[in-house]
Scaffold this active site. Structure first.
Site, PDB file in Angstrom:
ATOM      1  N   HIS A 271       9.203   3.159  -4.998  1.00  0.00           N
ATOM      2  CA  HIS A 271       9.078   4.370  -5.834  1.00  0.00           C
ATOM      3  C   HIS A 271      10.384   4.660  -6.579  1.00  0.00           C
ATOM      4  O   HIS A 271      10.797   5.811  -6.697  1.00  0.00           O
ATOM      5  CB  HIS A 271       8.675   5.567  -4.970  1.00  0.00           C
ATOM      6  CG  HIS A 271       7.250   5.529  -4.485  1.00  0.00           C
ATOM      7  ND1 HIS A 271       6.183   5.921  -5.253  1.00  0.00           N
ATOM      8  CD2 HIS A 271       6.724   5.115  -3.299  1.00  0.00           C
ATOM      9  CE1 HIS A 271       5.057   5.770  -4.569  1.00  0.00           C
ATOM     10  NE2 HIS A 271       5.357   5.267  -3.373  1.00  0.00           N
ATOM     11  N   ASP A 334       7.834   5.059   1.910  1.00  0.00           N
ATOM     12  CA  ASP A 334       6.411   4.718   1.873  1.00  0.00           C
ATOM     13  C   ASP A 334       6.132   3.704   0.770  1.00  0.00           C
ATOM     14  O   ASP A 334       6.903   3.560  -0.181  1.00  0.00           O
ATOM     15  CB  ASP A 334       5.575   5.971   1.636  1.00  0.00           C
ATOM     16  CG  ASP A 334       5.895   6.643   0.301  1.00  0.00           C
ATOM     17  OD1 ASP A 334       7.090   6.698  -0.049  1.00  0.00           O
ATOM     18  OD2 ASP A 334       4.962   7.096  -0.385  1.00  0.00           O
ATOM     19  N   GLU A 335       5.029   3.022   0.888  1.00  0.00           N
ATOM     20  CA  GLU A 335       4.473   2.144  -0.154  1.00  0.00           C
ATOM     21  C   GLU A 335       5.528   1.208  -0.760  1.00  0.00           C
ATOM     22  O   GLU A 335       5.550   0.976  -1.965  1.00  0.00           O
ATOM     23  CB  GLU A 335       3.802   2.983  -1.242  1.00  0.00           C
ATOM     24  CG  GLU A 335       2.595   3.744  -0.709  1.00  0.00           C
ATOM     25  CD  GLU A 335       1.958   4.692  -1.708  1.00  0.00           C
ATOM     26  OE1 GLU A 335       0.725   4.852  -1.660  1.00  0.00           O
ATOM     27  OE2 GLU A 335       2.684   5.293  -2.517  1.00  0.00           O
ATOM     28  N   ALA A 336       6.394   0.665   0.109  1.00  0.00           N
ATOM     29  CA  ALA A 336       7.412  -0.281  -0.351  1.00  0.00           C
ATOM     30  C   ALA A 336       6.822  -1.687  -0.383  1.00  0.00           C
ATOM     31  O   ALA A 336       7.330  -2.625   0.247  1.00  0.00           O
ATOM     32  CB  ALA A 336       8.634  -0.208   0.562  1.00  0.00           C
ATOM     33  N   HIS A 337       5.753  -1.846  -1.156  1.00  0.00           N
ATOM     34  CA  HIS A 337       4.999  -3.097  -1.144  1.00  0.00           C
ATOM     35  C   HIS A 337       5.775  -4.247  -1.785  1.00  0.00           C
ATOM     36  O   HIS A 337       5.444  -5.421  -1.558  1.00  0.00           O
ATOM     37  CB  HIS A 337       3.662  -2.913  -1.869  1.00  0.00           C
ATOM     38  CG  HIS A 337       2.832  -1.791  -1.336  1.00  0.00           C
ATOM     39  ND1 HIS A 337       2.722  -1.522   0.022  1.00  0.00           N
ATOM     40  CD2 HIS A 337       2.076  -0.846  -1.959  1.00  0.00           C
ATOM     41  CE1 HIS A 337       1.928  -0.469   0.192  1.00  0.00           C
ATOM     42  NE2 HIS A 337       1.530  -0.045  -0.992  1.00  0.00           N
TER      43      HIS A 337
END
Length: 529
Positions: A271, A334-337
């Site tokens: 993000h 979060d959401e550290a894809h």
């Protein structure tokens, strides 16, 4: 379609409040007694209510008596500012005399935020050990007065407070609401408006999501392009914006005046497109990507292998910590894809000690439990009822090892989820979240295997991909926000949908008086329009 009620007919809820009967009124004043809001018709539900006795009536002769302390006087001035416009009374503050409305700091078993409210014909006394308790008691007093008390012009009254005693303190110390100012930017005035709405329901933490792919919203002197370039747009390509340090300090000051602690979040390592677009050297390939105005997630990452990344993180955390008197600093996670698991663990191992170095306690989204949470860190759980057992077990194991949990299950507490398929605002990736679903769960037992003692509280996040105005905020937060606030404040024994929906319905005329638009859910017996 969300609508704002125009009715002020909350009297039908007197019957719905059941056991919370009002004590006898003076002879010849029976009609006025019926107009007094039942003592238990409050959100969040108080811990203990003993109704009885004669109501107190605020009149032109009423004074607000405060202790000879700056803190008590500040709460008294806040109360007076609410009451004076609608009553038309002077309501002077004084440290002398008897009767009236008394705000009293005193030793006792109130706890850090608890209070006792006593109401009788001679006056109303709110007692607390700490100023926060006095302030929360004032929120209860507000709700015991007619909704018209919230209006900014003189109203007819009468201004009655039902007789009896409330003894009250919170179930959890952390009762938060998050506002995403990154996807769409909200001004200082808009944030202050939301703070006032949160205070009415005894929320004590304002989590500000200050950075994301679409915008960086806080000035950092050592990296100025973060705000001037990274903050120059938002979802859909609007002008965006950012807070100067003075702006941020004003938000912190205003929140503190309402007894809310600001929890700033800089989301990382993912993000981070707004930061990466602002400084090419933060990218592994040394090339700055363009600014982003869409709504996809998981495509950006700080360069874990570059030492300049940690210089950047250190500078940002140092400057933000210096502006933030509260205990916490949220580092996202979060959401550290686009970050490998190995790099994610390495990154969190480097960053968490930086937070501690500047005197703050780490909060991270619950993916932090996939690394090694620092001692004392809090993990914010945003999974769903349907989240895999393995992921829930990972969170529970961290809780068993001492990591505290803040509960924000997305299919329960996310205020940006659509109510139904017909809701024009919001998203639906976590499903539709009607009012009952948002209220009807228990934080103490929600994560299987997590000790009840690990639960620090709850938080209601409001993500702003589809929200750009205060009216949008109101529509999505109300009527769900008060329910999450009740989960954080009220004893588990008070939890009951049937009695809650009646108390919630009674809030509608107050929202109308305050200019708060809301979704008129068919699940709630709202007063007739």
């Amino acid at each position: 379609m969300p609508r704002t009620t125009r009715a002020l007919g909350s009297l039908l809820l007197v019957a719905a409040a059941g056991a919370f009967a009002v004590g006898a009124a003076p002879a010849g004043n029976a009609a006025s007694a019926q107009a007094a809001t039942p003592l238990g018709q409050v959100v969040p539900a108080p811990a203990s209510v003993h109704a009885g006795g004669t109501p107190y009536r605020i009149t032109a002769g009423t004074r607000i008596r405060v202790d000879d302390s700056r803190e008590a006087r500040q709460v008294g001035e806040y109360l007076a500012d609410i009451l004076r416009p609608s009553t038309g009374y002077r309501l002077p503050l004084t440290t002398q005399g008897h009767g009236g409305i008394r705000l009293r700091l005193a030793q006792g078993s109130y706890g850090a935020e608890g209070y006792r409210l006593d109401s009788a014909a001679s006056g109303v006394t709110i007692s607390a050990r700490e100023p926060a308790g006095l302030f929360h008691g004032v929120q209860t007093l507000r709700q015991l007065l007619p909704p018209a008390v919230e209006r900014k012009s003189v109203q007819p009254g009468p201004w009655l407070v039902a007789g009896g005693t409330i003894q009250d303190s919170p179930r959890y110390a952390y009762r938060g609401a998050m506002l995403d100012v990154s996807r769409h930017f909200f001004t200082v005035a808009q944030v202050k408006r939301y703070i006032d709405e949160l205070a009415l329901y005894k929320i004590n933490k304002l989590h500000l999501h200050l950075s994301d792919d679409q915008g960086w919203r806080i000035a950092i002197d050592s990296w100025p392009r973060l705000a001037t370039h990274g903050g120059s747009t938002q979802v859909g390509g609007g002008a965006g914006g950012h807070y100067t340090k003075a702006d941020y300090k004003e938000i912190v000051r205003y929140a503190a005046s309402r007894h809310l602690e600001v929890v700033p979040e800089i989301d990382m390592p993912g993000h981070t497109n707004a930061a990466l677009a602002s400084y090419a050297e933060l990218n592994c390939d040394g090339v700055a990507p363009p600014l982003y105005t869409g709504t996809k997630v998981g495509f950006s990452s700080l360069c874990v292998s570059k030492e300049i990344t940690y210089d950047f993180v250190d500078d940002v955390i140092r400057e933000l910590a210096a502006l933030t008197p509260g205990r916490y600093l949220h580092i996202g996670g979060d959401e550290a894809h686009s970050t490998s698991h190995e790099d994610y663990v390495k990154f969190m191992d480097r960053v968490q000690p930086i937070v501690a170095e500047y005197g703050k306690t780490v909060i991270g989204w619950h993916q932090l439990t996939g690394a090694t949470p620092a001692k004392g860190a809090l993990a914010q759980y945003w999974g769903l009822d349907s989240t895999s057992a393995a992921e829930k077990a990972q969170v529970a194991q961290a809780a068993q090892n001492g990591t505290g949990l803040i509960l924000s299950p997305a299919d329960r507490a996310y205020l940006d989820m659509k109510y139904t398929k017909d809701t024009p605002l919001g998203l639906a990736w976590a499903g539709y979240v009607e009012v009952r679903r948002s209220y009807d769960w228990d934080p103490g037992s929600y994560v299987p295997g997590a000790p009840a003692s690990a639960i620090r509280g709850v938080e209601a996040p409001l993500w702003s991909e589809t929200l750009s105005t205060s009216a949008h905020i109101d529509t999505m937060a109300f009527p769900r926000l008060p329910g999450v606030a009740e989960l954080g404040w009220s004893p588990a024994a008070t939890h009951d949908w049937d009695t809650y929906k009646a108390r919630l319905a009674a809030q509608a005329p107050r929202w109308d008086a305050l200019g708060i638009g809301y979704y008129r859910s068919p699940q709630v017996p709202w007063p007739a329009q």
